[in-house]
Enzyme design. Sequence first.
Site, PDB file in Angstrom:
ATOM      1  N   GLU A  99      22.756 -20.560  79.379  1.00  0.00           N
ATOM      2  CA  GLU A  99      22.261 -21.269  78.615  1.00  0.00           C
ATOM      3  C   GLU A  99      22.651 -22.502  78.809  1.00  0.00           C
ATOM      4  OE1 GLU A  99      22.284 -22.313  75.385  1.00  0.00           O
ATOM      5  OE2 GLU A  99      22.302 -20.530  73.870  1.00  0.00           O
ATOM      6  N   ASP A 136      17.545 -21.687  68.646  1.00  0.00           N
ATOM      7  CA  ASP A 136      18.605 -21.090  68.404  1.00  0.00           C
ATOM      8  C   ASP A 136      19.008 -22.849  70.482  1.00  0.00           C
ATOM      9  OD1 ASP A 136      20.664 -20.909  71.835  1.00  0.00           O
ATOM     10  OD2 ASP A 136      20.754 -18.941  70.993  1.00  0.00           O
TER      11      ASP A 136
END
Length: 316
Positions: free
Chosen positions: A23, A223
């Site tokens: 991430e 996301d």
Amino acid sequence: MHAPALSSPTWAAITTEPDGLGESPFWHPQEQRLYWVDIPGRRIARVAMQGLQAQGPVAYWPLTQEPGCIAPAQGGGLVMALRDGIYWAREWGGPLQLLAAAPYDTAQLRFNDGKCDAQGRFWAGSLYEPKDQPLGALYMLDGQGLHAMMGGVVTANGLAWSPDGGTAYWADTAAHQVRAFDFDAPTGQLTNSRLFYQAAPKPAGWVGGSEAPKTPPYGGRPDGAAVDSEGCYWSAQYEGGRLLRLSPTGEVLAEVATPALCPTMPCLGGPDLKTLFITTSRQGRSQAELAQYPGAGCVWAMRVEVAGVQVNVYRT
């Protein structure tokens, strides 16, 4: 107007050792390095890049807690949102200085997606791990402390700003939704909330991977995200195996297939800011899916035609 066809570009693998859940990638222009985090791996990673090739091995910085997001700090070092608070490290691998304690129950929530705005304030959203109530929120750290700016989500994600700084974007992954806001730069206030993009819900019984039973198709849910220099919003569609490039009005301009079913966040980097990087996830994925997508959890890159914008830095 018909949506564009799904393109299948040539992706280059930047890493070979997969993350559990990669991430928060960003491109550091002074260092010519890509940075990102592995949330369940409790580590930060960085690697020097030239073109689509990593220059040397990936360097890992182990932590004692899950890092949700990171950003470069003015003068060097990183600011990072860990489970129990936001910290500043003046140098890679150096000691952590607590800037703000987490304002939630750390047994059920942790920091997730975030980044800095153009004014140098650090923003981080939270994720409610039971995922059965919208208890996640968005926080802003400035010189006066940590402020709750928005709430009512399960999983805070997709934070980004338009190039002119007048519009902010914020997603709730569980709701399959991205919202846009008017952004007041001096105060950081978010107003005029409106639906920017709504993804279709996951069909009942849907399972990822080529061995999955035949169920209706699923395009994934929003996301992490990045904005390019034309003001378009690149959104990773988790479990959808694709990125979407959305116009400033929310129109789907491009669909790009990804080498993992679960892309997590894009960023634009390289010397010309025309290299699109994505982090991906393999955490909790089935063996059938991982056999179909062996590069799940790795970082990938491809070239694009429209440049990104430079990463914003944290200013104390």
